[in-house]
Design a protein around this motif. Structure first.
Motif, mmCIF file in Angstrom:
data_model
loop_
_atom_site.group_PDB
_atom_site.id
_atom_site.type_symbol
_atom_site.label_atom_id
_atom_site.label_comp_id
_atom_site.label_asym_id
_atom_site.label_seq_id
_atom_site.Cartn_x
_atom_site.Cartn_y
_atom_site.Cartn_z
ATOM 1 N N THR A 101 54.721 44.629 42.819
ATOM 2 C CA THR A 101 54.800 46.075 43.028
ATOM 3 C C THR A 101 53.776 46.805 42.170
ATOM 4 O O THR A 101 53.085 47.714 42.653
ATOM 5 N N GLY A 102 53.676 46.416 40.916
ATOM 6 C CA GLY A 102 52.669 47.046 40.048
ATOM 7 C C GLY A 102 51.258 46.841 40.565
ATOM 8 O O GLY A 102 50.434 47.765 40.561
ATOM 9 N N LEU A 137 59.674 43.923 33.940
ATOM 10 C CA LEU A 137 60.844 43.337 34.600
ATOM 11 C C LEU A 137 61.361 42.117 33.853
ATOM 12 O O LEU A 137 62.560 41.853 33.843
ATOM 13 N N ALA A 143 48.060 46.277 36.052
ATOM 14 C CA ALA A 143 49.327 46.845 36.521
ATOM 15 C C ALA A 143 50.311 45.737 36.886
ATOM 16 O O ALA A 143 51.519 45.861 36.662
ATOM 17 N N ALA A 144 49.810 44.631 37.435
ATOM 18 C CA ALA A 144 50.685 43.518 37.773
ATOM 19 C C ALA A 144 51.268 42.885 36.515
ATOM 20 O O ALA A 144 52.461 42.543 36.470
ATOM 21 N N GLY A 184 53.889 45.314 35.119
ATOM 22 C CA GLY A 184 55.099 45.284 35.946
ATOM 23 C C GLY A 184 55.904 44.016 35.722
ATOM 24 O O GLY A 184 57.125 44.055 35.606
ATOM 25 N N GLY A 199 58.359 42.714 40.423
ATOM 26 C CA GLY A 199 57.794 43.765 39.573
ATOM 27 C C GLY A 199 56.293 43.635 39.423
ATOM 28 O O GLY A 199 55.556 44.634 39.455
ATOM 29 N N ALA A 200 55.817 42.403 39.283
ATOM 30 C CA ALA A 200 54.371 42.192 39.166
ATOM 31 C C ALA A 200 53.667 42.557 40.469
ATOM 32 O O ALA A 200 52.617 43.225 40.461
#
Length: 188
Positions: A58-59, A82, A74-75, A78, A55-56
């Motif tokens: 992807t963000g 998650l 964003a990381a 994310g 998730g991190a």
């Protein structure tokens, strides 16, 4: 896909001139499953950290065009999102799981059904009511029943017709009566 590309380039690189394409295809066919399997072994661990890191990442990747500060924020968002989802999943699964048995529970279970007991005592392979059916017959003259654990060892295959039997009806194929379907067993 990644292992096919890697092994294709490697096979082409080490092949002699004139057979680069054939060397590339041979290397892909021979080594790609191995590298893919090794990668799958490393990814196959099913822990919450896989989801959180994914998730991190992807963000961060989705915000890459906005600059390094946007990538970092964003990381973090994310990863935290998650982590919350995985935490809720773990809490729900622990709340719905049955309680862990205690030593007292194991002791009670062993008292009820002793796996080392012979089958005739009601423990082990047979339920308590069925175990008596497999006990050796007693020498009593009383009729057998399943309640006292004895069985009747005499077997009757046919019987002589009595006065109440109707041997002239066509219900049995030989008219011998009883349960024998092929008529009387005695020769006339």
């Amino acid at each position: 896909i990644g292992s096919a590309v890697w092994n294709g380039v490697k096979g082409s690189w080490i092949s002699p001139r004139g057979s680069k394409l054939q060397g590339s295809m041979t290397a892909m066919a021979a080594r790609s499953p191995v590298l893919g399997g090794q990668f799958a072994d490393g990814v196959a661990s099913e822990d919450p950290w896989n989801s959180i890191v994914s998730g991190a990442a992807t963000g961060g990747i989705l915000a890459a065009r906005a600059g390094p500060r946007a990538v970092a924020s964003a990381a973090v968002v994310g990863g935290v999102l998650l982590a919350l989802i995985e935490g809720m999943g773990i809490m729900i699964s622990k709340a719905m799981a049955p309680p862990v048995p205690t030593a007292e529970d194991y002791a009670n279970a062993m008292k009820q059904n002793d796996p080392t007991a012979p089958p005739t005592t009601g423990g082990g392979l047979y339920p308590a009511g069925v175990a008596g059916m497999f006990a050796p017959p007693t020498s009593s003259s009383s009729p057998s029943s399943f309640e006292n654990g004895t069985t009747d060892t005499t077997t009757t295959f046919s019987r002589e017709p009595t006065q109440g039997d109707d041997t002239s009806s066509g219900s049995s194929s030989g008219g011998g009566g009883g349960w024998w379907p092929f008529g009387s067993q005695t020769q006339k």
